[in-house]
Design an enzyme around this catalytic site. Sequence first.
Site, PDB file in Angstrom:
ATOM      1  N   ARG A 118      -7.155  14.339  -0.858  1.00  0.00           N
ATOM      2  CA  ARG A 118      -6.269  15.375  -1.409  1.00  0.00           C
ATOM      3  C   ARG A 118      -4.813  15.096  -1.054  1.00  0.00           C
ATOM      4  O   ARG A 118      -3.905  15.318  -1.851  1.00  0.00           O
ATOM      5  CB  ARG A 118      -6.686  16.757  -0.874  1.00  0.00           C
ATOM      6  CG  ARG A 118      -7.958  17.299  -1.527  1.00  0.00           C
ATOM      7  CD  ARG A 118      -8.518  18.461  -0.733  1.00  0.00           C
ATOM      8  NE  ARG A 118      -7.555  19.529  -0.571  1.00  0.00           N
ATOM      9  CZ  ARG A 118      -7.586  20.436   0.417  1.00  0.00           C
ATOM     10  NH1 ARG A 118      -8.551  20.411   1.322  1.00  0.00           N
ATOM     11  NH2 ARG A 118      -6.667  21.355   0.497  1.00  0.00           N
ATOM     12  N   LYS A 166     -15.547  24.270   8.243  1.00  0.00           N
ATOM     13  CA  LYS A 166     -15.437  23.841   9.643  1.00  0.00           C
ATOM     14  C   LYS A 166     -15.893  24.943  10.593  1.00  0.00           C
ATOM     15  O   LYS A 166     -16.534  24.682  11.611  1.00  0.00           O
ATOM     16  CB  LYS A 166     -13.999  23.401   9.945  1.00  0.00           C
ATOM     17  CG  LYS A 166     -13.697  22.028   9.344  1.00  0.00           C
ATOM     18  CD  LYS A 166     -12.263  21.595   9.558  1.00  0.00           C
ATOM     19  CE  LYS A 166     -11.360  22.161   8.502  1.00  0.00           C
ATOM     20  NZ  LYS A 166     -10.122  21.429   8.254  1.00  0.00           N
ATOM     21  N   ASP A 171     -15.285  17.077   4.604  1.00  0.00           N
ATOM     22  CA  ASP A 171     -13.930  17.630   4.643  1.00  0.00           C
ATOM     23  C   ASP A 171     -12.922  16.572   5.075  1.00  0.00           C
ATOM     24  O   ASP A 171     -11.820  16.494   4.532  1.00  0.00           O
ATOM     25  CB  ASP A 171     -13.885  18.836   5.590  1.00  0.00           C
ATOM     26  CG  ASP A 171     -12.463  19.384   5.701  1.00  0.00           C
ATOM     27  OD1 ASP A 171     -11.935  19.834   4.674  1.00  0.00           O
ATOM     28  OD2 ASP A 171     -11.871  19.312   6.795  1.00  0.00           O
ATOM     29  N   SER A 181     -12.308  24.220   2.831  1.00  0.00           N
ATOM     30  CA  SER A 181     -12.081  23.278   3.923  1.00  0.00           C
ATOM     31  C   SER A 181     -12.097  24.018   5.268  1.00  0.00           C
ATOM     32  O   SER A 181     -12.800  23.624   6.210  1.00  0.00           O
ATOM     33  CB  SER A 181     -10.732  22.582   3.696  1.00  0.00           C
ATOM     34  OG  SER A 181     -10.258  21.961   4.863  1.00  0.00           O
ATOM     35  N   HIS A 240      -9.747  31.878  13.504  1.00  0.00           N
ATOM     36  CA  HIS A 240      -9.005  30.711  13.038  1.00  0.00           C
ATOM     37  C   HIS A 240      -7.597  31.125  12.642  1.00  0.00           C
ATOM     38  O   HIS A 240      -7.397  32.128  11.977  1.00  0.00           O
ATOM     39  CB  HIS A 240      -9.695  30.081  11.818  1.00  0.00           C
ATOM     40  CG  HIS A 240      -8.965  28.896  11.276  1.00  0.00           C
ATOM     41  ND1 HIS A 240      -9.099  27.631  11.832  1.00  0.00           N
ATOM     42  CD2 HIS A 240      -8.064  28.773  10.275  1.00  0.00           C
ATOM     43  CE1 HIS A 240      -8.315  26.796  11.172  1.00  0.00           C
ATOM     44  NE2 HIS A 240      -7.681  27.456  10.225  1.00  0.00           N
TER      45      HIS A 240
HETATM   46  N1  URA Z   1      -6.155  23.354   6.788  1.00  0.00           N
HETATM   47  C1  URA Z   1      -7.405  22.906   6.578  1.00  0.00           C
HETATM   48  O1  URA Z   1      -8.208  22.852   7.494  1.00  0.00           O
HETATM   49  N2  URA Z   1      -7.745  22.505   5.348  1.00  0.00           N
HETATM   50  C2  URA Z   1      -6.896  22.538   4.312  1.00  0.00           C
HETATM   51  O2  URA Z   1      -7.282  22.174   3.205  1.00  0.00           O
HETATM   52  C3  URA Z   1      -5.597  23.003   4.538  1.00  0.00           C
HETATM   53  C4  URA Z   1      -5.252  23.417   5.794  1.00  0.00           C
END
Ligand code: URA
Length: 433
Positions: A168, A187, A161, A183, A82
């Site tokens: 947020r 994923k 999320d 977060s 990632h």
């Molecule tokens: N990228 C994400 O996937 N989540 C966040 O909270 C910030 C950046």
Amino acid sequence: MRMVDLIEKKRDGHELSTEEIKFVITGYTNGEIEDYQMSAFLMAVYFQNMTERERADLTMAMAESGDQIDLSAIEGIKVDKHSTGGVGDTTTLVLGPLVAACGVPVAKMSGRGLGHTGGTIDKLEAIDGFHVELSTEDFIKQVNDHKLAVIGQSGNLTPADKKLYALRDVTGTVNSIPLIASSIMSKKIAAGADAIVLDVKTGEGAFMKTPEDAKELAHAMVGIGNATGRKTMAIISDMSQPLGFAIGNALEVKEAIETLQGKGPEDLTELCMVLGSQMVVVGGKAETLEEARAMLEKVIENGRALEIFKQFIADQGGNPAVVDDVTLLPQAKFTTEVPSKEEGYISFMEADEIGTAAMVLGAGRATKESVIDLAVGIVLHKKVGDFVKTGESIATIYSNTEELAECSKMIYNSVEYTSRPVEKIKLISALIT
Ligand code: URA
Ligand code: CA
């Protein structure tokens, strides 16, 4: 359990239990907990932080909030990579075939680009015929047979999320290390990763502007990975200037092919070597990063990585001949040089601004609905630290329009010069293993 009690507990700096965190995330996902209570909770987390155990529980509760991809039918340790997002970041296209050639299965779910950053799927679609709509069975079979497959985002992954991120965004709680880390990691875990390698970007073009903040985020994510049984490593890499030379979909495919041939830009090649080494180690195919790096160098040299890339393109409906003849990629109608108006050493080249210049040409999406032009983009000829003479080209614009005023103005605005030699930017500032 009552949400108000949990808000107060976190507000007063106490540690929540696994069950309490699960209650918050499940309740919020299915609508039993309202936005106003969740907002207060997020602000409490923002100020009071979370312990490593709480972060791991939050991540797992989010990962389990919707569908989870089951990759258990694929043999071996499934490693995912990632990146926190960048400009001209072609690493996934290079890393997939590279680590697959070392025996690490790559079953990747990727996204499309938005704003000044590109997406892997758009880049792959620059290859004629390539598609990312595979059934789960075909996806798994392809990885078992040929070690590499990429699909688009599908299903109802991490709904918690999605809902939390939107909240947020409007409550001033995006910039919280435990919330960002959970977060991202939720994923990856929902997408089926057994092991994870993270490229945390820092600099003007990145989410984390300073190396210190980037390091804290990287440590948080590695902590979550290890606490949830997913071997995780990370690096901190520079995103103050674009990565490599090419920005734009077909142009980046060409750059990826050159990198797999051992002829890529120095920074992109080095980043792929470092991330690839970590992937091979967490994937259990090498004991040390040095051993892994030697394996990666070998599969570039003997052409094995390029062969895997060709097979992968053919498997997903694309024309593998592009690898030997890059002129088969979509070509822009016009190429225009951007001559330097000054003489000196380049001291700054703002990644964001150049990414936006490429987006204005049509290489990226201003909104989710925008249609992109796969052929267009920018190829830089100079990077920070290089000397430029007046009139020398700093970049070539590939376009399907002759109206380039806005794009070239942005390129000019992104570059700063000085009369004294400047040091090249350090690409990788930390390894977190
Ligand atoms: N990228 C994400 O996937 N989540 C966040 O909270 C910030 C950046
Ligand atoms: Ca690039």
